[in-house]
Design an enzyme around this catalytic site. Structure first.
Site, PDB file in Angstrom:
ATOM      1  N   HIS A   1       0.826  -1.204   0.000  1.00  0.00           N
ATOM      2  CA  HIS A   1       0.000   0.000   0.000  1.00  0.00           C
ATOM      3  C   HIS A   1       0.863   1.257   0.000  1.00  0.00           C
ATOM      4  O   HIS A   1       0.467   2.284  -0.562  1.00  0.00           O
ATOM      5  CB  HIS A   1      -0.927   0.016   1.227  1.00  0.00           C
ATOM      6  CG  HIS A   1      -2.096  -0.908   1.101  1.00  0.00           C
ATOM      7  ND1 HIS A   1      -2.100  -2.189   1.613  1.00  0.00           N
ATOM      8  CD2 HIS A   1      -3.310  -0.738   0.505  1.00  0.00           C
ATOM      9  CE1 HIS A   1      -3.272  -2.763   1.352  1.00  0.00           C
ATOM     10  NE2 HIS A   1      -4.019  -1.910   0.684  1.00  0.00           N
ATOM     11  N   GLY A   2       2.015   1.194   0.632  1.00  0.00           N
ATOM     12  CA  GLY A   2       2.902   2.348   0.693  1.00  0.00           C
ATOM     13  C   GLY A   2       3.868   2.205   1.854  1.00  0.00           C
ATOM     14  O   GLY A   2       3.664   1.376   2.744  1.00  0.00           O
TER      15      GLY A   2
END
Length: 399
Positions: free
Chosen positions: A327-328
């Site tokens: 996701h990051g």
């Protein structure tokens, strides 16, 4: 630029172009070429005005294709020569690293520079998992050929380009290659239309209501506001993402592609393991099949430990940490992944070791309590994911 599933222009255009698709499907004609035409047209419209964005997307996809094609050729050569068989695993790891390198660079640049630059490629996270899945299945002997047209169609299939669901090449290719009888297509089309309409209600009505509540309570620094924000964010995230997924799946159905489901009543889950079998299914099952299962087998074969619970725990933590990083690389995403890793490990210990759990887990009262507890920890997780919960904790400590 035109936002896919995000503005009136897109939906008007989508309704128009799906009419010929329905006519083709009704008359039992192939839908693949028309679907490819629509895909390239919609991607072009979504990125119009940015030659750089179109160029970066094209270079990324073609590079991944060359990697897959090269790996098939090299792997075949190595397997055919008994003297070089030992090189098959190093080659596999090298190809895997090369395939994921653009995504890793993208995440690092976003975390450190605030912009991915040339690697700010639309749908790079989802496309990378599709590409890596092909590399893995070549190594497993399940894929021995990739065709350029099919590869491009899979990677940039416009219904799922931006936010998935993540499809797998063998399943996708099976759909686009086969003849669909009229009765089956009519059933697909009817289901597809229903899902598009339901998705619109989810995203533009229900999610919008929760988003309004979030705006009201997001600026208040009180415990009550934090609780309301956390629960509303969890519901907003579900209806927004599930709404998008439903519209993407429905569009795919009308084009003859049975895009995999992404959600299956996740808020009915009675434990955290069941939740991850119902939430973001295409991602969680991809990680289960290609990360957790393989890491578990590797650890078991390594002989480092015979403790199956320890092996499962290590694999679960690695699996969920990777999910968070996908996701990051922000603190909230990494903590979110670790948080769910700990929850899954704790549940595995309870499931395997607790006599109380084994005795009562199928009883109705236990299921109700388990569901209630699961929903609370899930909502806390959504609060972490949003970044708001960690920010408010920091604010409360400092003030």
């Amino acid at each position: 630029m035109m936002e896919l599933y995000g503005e009136n222009t897109f939906f008007i255009l989508l309704a128009v172009v799906l009419i010929p698709a329905f006519v083709l499907g009704y008359n039992e004609k192939p839908l693949t070429r028309y679907g490819m035409l629509l895909t390239f047209a919609f991607v072009g419209l979504a990125l119009r005005g940015s030659v750089k964005a179109i160029g970066c997307l094209a270079v990324f996809v073609l590079t991944e294709f060359v990697l897959a094609k090269s790996y098939i050729w090299l792997y075949g050569k190595i397997r055919a020569d008994e003297n070089n068989v030992r090189l098959s695993k190093p080659l596999y790891y090298v190809m895997m690293l090369l395939s994921i390198a653009p995504l890793v660079a993208n995440k690092i640049l976003l975390a450190t520079e605030g912009s991915a630059g040339l690697l700010a490629i639309v749908g790079i996270s989802y496309m990378t998992f599709k590409a890596v899945g092909i590399i893995i299945e070549v190594y497993d002997g399940l894929i021995d050929e990739v065709r350029l047209g099919e590869y491009l169609y899979l990677m940039v299939f416009f219904p799922t380009l931006v936010c998935g669901p993540i499809d797998r090449s063998r399943r996708f290719n099976e759909d686009i290659r086969r003849h669909i009888p009229r009765d089956e297509y009519l059933e697909l089309a009817a289901t597809g239309i229903q899902r598009i309409l339901l998705g619109m209600v989810y995203k533009f009505v229900i999610a919008a209501i929760f988003n309004m509540i979030l705006r009201q309570f997001g600026m208040e620094h009180t415990l009550g506001s934090l609780i309301i924000y956390t629960y509303c964010y969890g519901l907003y995230l579900f209806f927004d993402f599930a709404g998008y997924s439903l519209m993407a799946i429905g569009t795919g159905y009308l084009l003859g592609v049975k895009v995999p489901d992404n959600f299956n009543k996740p808020f009915a889950s009675k434990d955290i393991r069941e939740f991850w079998d119902r939430w973001h299914i295409s991602l969680s099952h991809w990680l289960r099949d290609y990360v957790y299962s393989r890491l578990t087998m590797k650890l078991m074969r390594s002989g480092l430990t015979r403790n199956k619970l320890l092996i499962s725990g290590i694999a679960l933590m690695a699996n969920m940490l990777l999910m968070g990083c996908w996701h990051g690389l922000s603190t909230s995403y990494i903590v979110y992944g670790l948080y769910h890793g700990v929850l899954l490990v704790a549940f595995e210990i309870i499931r395997k070791k607790s006599k109380f759990y084994k005795k009562h887990h199928k009883e109705r009262w236990f299921e109700i309590i388990s569901w209630f507890i699961t929903m609370q920890i899930v909502m806390i997780g959504f609060g972490i994911f949003s970044g708001h919960l960690l920010g408010e904790i920091q604010y409360m400590i400092l003030h």
